[in-house]
Scaffold this active site. Structure first.
Site, mmCIF file in Angstrom:
data_model
loop_
_atom_site.group_PDB
_atom_site.id
_atom_site.type_symbol
_atom_site.label_atom_id
_atom_site.label_comp_id
_atom_site.label_asym_id
_atom_site.label_seq_id
_atom_site.Cartn_x
_atom_site.Cartn_y
_atom_site.Cartn_z
ATOM 1 N N THR A 133 37.917 53.307 51.338
ATOM 2 C CA THR A 133 38.182 54.627 51.790
ATOM 3 C C THR A 133 39.431 55.035 52.176
ATOM 4 O O THR A 133 40.070 54.009 52.536
ATOM 5 C CB THR A 133 36.952 55.303 52.710
ATOM 6 O OG1 THR A 133 37.420 56.433 53.129
ATOM 7 C CG2 THR A 133 37.221 54.347 53.925
ATOM 8 N N ASP A 134 39.829 56.136 52.074
ATOM 9 C CA ASP A 134 41.319 56.632 52.494
ATOM 10 C C ASP A 134 41.264 56.678 53.824
ATOM 11 O O ASP A 134 42.153 56.663 54.682
ATOM 12 C CB ASP A 134 41.829 57.688 51.860
ATOM 13 C CG ASP A 134 40.808 58.980 51.897
ATOM 14 O OD1 ASP A 134 39.741 58.854 52.619
ATOM 15 O OD2 ASP A 134 41.328 59.879 51.572
ATOM 16 N N GLU A 135 39.946 56.870 54.668
ATOM 17 C CA GLU A 135 39.810 57.034 56.005
ATOM 18 C C GLU A 135 40.209 55.586 57.000
ATOM 19 O O GLU A 135 40.690 56.030 58.148
ATOM 20 C CB GLU A 135 38.410 57.268 56.358
ATOM 21 C CG GLU A 135 38.118 58.710 55.867
ATOM 22 C CD GLU A 135 36.550 59.148 56.463
ATOM 23 O OE1 GLU A 135 36.306 58.891 57.527
ATOM 24 O OE2 GLU A 135 36.089 59.728 55.516
ATOM 25 N N TYR A 159 33.010 54.492 61.581
ATOM 26 C CA TYR A 159 32.607 54.306 60.035
ATOM 27 C C TYR A 159 34.111 53.750 59.775
ATOM 28 O O TYR A 159 34.134 52.853 58.902
ATOM 29 C CB TYR A 159 32.463 55.679 59.291
ATOM 30 C CG TYR A 159 32.658 55.539 57.966
ATOM 31 C CD1 TYR A 159 32.225 54.790 57.162
ATOM 32 C CD2 TYR A 159 33.701 56.335 57.429
ATOM 33 C CE1 TYR A 159 32.554 54.519 55.666
ATOM 34 C CE2 TYR A 159 34.054 56.248 55.929
ATOM 35 C CZ TYR A 159 33.327 55.329 55.336
ATOM 36 O OH TYR A 159 33.798 55.425 53.935
ATOM 37 N N LYS A 163 34.920 50.036 57.701
ATOM 38 C CA LYS A 163 35.563 49.850 56.508
ATOM 39 C C LYS A 163 36.819 49.227 56.597
ATOM 40 O O LYS A 163 36.981 48.112 55.825
ATOM 41 C CB LYS A 163 35.577 51.191 55.842
ATOM 42 C CG LYS A 163 34.447 51.761 55.450
ATOM 43 C CD LYS A 163 33.337 50.947 54.143
ATOM 44 C CE LYS A 163 34.425 50.832 52.994
ATOM 45 N NZ LYS A 163 33.330 50.311 52.046
#
Length: 347
Positions: A133-135, A159, A163
């Site tokens: 994810t870009d997060e 989260y 990741k």
């Protein structure tokens, strides 16, 4: 020839499985543990497709995963399996540690053992695609450039931290053991089969049931939105031609504030399914207390995958939103089943 897809009954995983079978003439093994966000109904359109096989299992179950790899002999693994909802990671971070970090580790170990036992040609052709994810890059200032693959990791919630940790494991297994891996970072996906805790399906469902449309804080958080079929297309290109050990950002070039997204949903519903009293669904918008660690802006630079693999998003945000709203309105039974199932899980 067969590929194995983990987390295949989730939102993006199920879309990828169906996209694959519509585009490729190759068997696919769908593996999912069917936790609350894994929904077997997502794969029901494939019930009569002889190229598709579903197996229930946990990526953290070492013995089961290895036996599955030995049985089906996949030439690639696409790993979607993850806990993904930020709110849940704040209230119960242990689930994210166990699945996203320990689960990824165990899946990597089993894959490494399986890969070492392959013949040289099979070894050279094997790929492990890890969906991230870009997060993991953290929040951006309003004027900052979109993130590239060279940006530092700065996760701000459990989260994204879990990741980020899984991404580091993927890189380490490539650098240390030469396991042929590729990592992708996507922006916010939307489209059919998304679990109704996420912003877009939640607001569609709440709106048609005359319930509040909750927006955190001032609703000015910015996200880059990617229609799920475009994401699936990008992953297929990465699997075919992505370079071993590389990472690829996948974005939709569609930055929108959360309030803009919800207002668009309301406008579409006003046209497609007007309220009985003829007022606008925008009256249901409700601002609620912001969540902890809420990143202000994400934006992703996809120029690498565009230049190296020839990928471009095809579905613009406006068309994707209309397709998404119409899909949820046309799938009442799917909605009822997943909401009923979720309520049982909560109880």
């Amino acid at each position: 020839m067969t590929i194995l897809v983990t987390g295949a009954a989730g939102f993006i995983g199920s879309n990828f499985v169906m996209d694959w079978l519509n585009s490729e003439d190759e068997n696919i093994i769908s593996l999912d543990n069917l936790t609350y966000a894994g929904n077997l109904d997502n794969l029901s359109p494939l019930s009569n497709d002889s190229r598709h096989f579903f197996v229930k299992g946990d990526i953290g179950d070492t013995e089961y995963i290895f036996s599955t790899l030995k049985k089906y002999k996949p030439r690639a693994i696409v790993n979607f399996a993850a806990e993904t909802h930020v709110d849940n990671s704040i209230s119960e971070p242990i689930n994210f540690i166990e699945t996203n970090i320990l689960g990824t580790y165990k899946l990597l170990q089993n894959t490494l053992l399986y890969w070492k036992g392959l013949e040289d040609t099979q070894k050279n052709n094997f790929r492990f695609i890890h969906i991230s994810t870009d997060e993991v890059y953290g929040a951006l200032d309003k004027a900052a450039n979109p993130v590239t693959e060279r940006n530092c990791y700065m996760p701000n919630n459990p989260y994204s931290a879990s990741k980020a940790a899984s991404d580091h494991l993927i890189r380490a297994w490539y650098q240390t053991y030469n396991l042929p891996v590729v990592t992708t970072h996507c922006s916010n996906n939307f489209g059919p089969f998304q679990f109704p805790e996420k912003l877009i399906p939640l607001c569609i469902i709440n709106a048609i049931n005359d319930k509040p449309l909750p927006l955190y804080g001032d609703g000015q958080q910015v996200r880059d939105w990617l229609y799920v079929s475009d994401h699936c297309d990008a992953i297929r290109k990465v699997l075919k031609n992505g370079q071993m050990g590389e990472t690829y950002n996948i974005g939709g070039n569609s930055e929108r504030t959360n309030i803009e997204v919800v207002q668009m949903i309301c406008n579409l519903l006003d046209d497609i399914r007007p309220m009985k009293n003829k007022s606008s669904y925008t009256k249901l918008i409700s601002f609620v207390k912001d969540r902890p660690g809420h990143d202000r802006r994400y934006a992703i630079d996809s120029s690498k995958i565009q230049k190296e693999l020839g990928w471009q998003p095809k579905v613009n945000f406006e068309l994707g939103m209309e397709k998404t709203v119409r899909w949820y309105l046309d799938h009442d039974e799917w909605l009822r089943n997943i909401i009923r199932s979720h309520n049982k899980e909560v109880k």
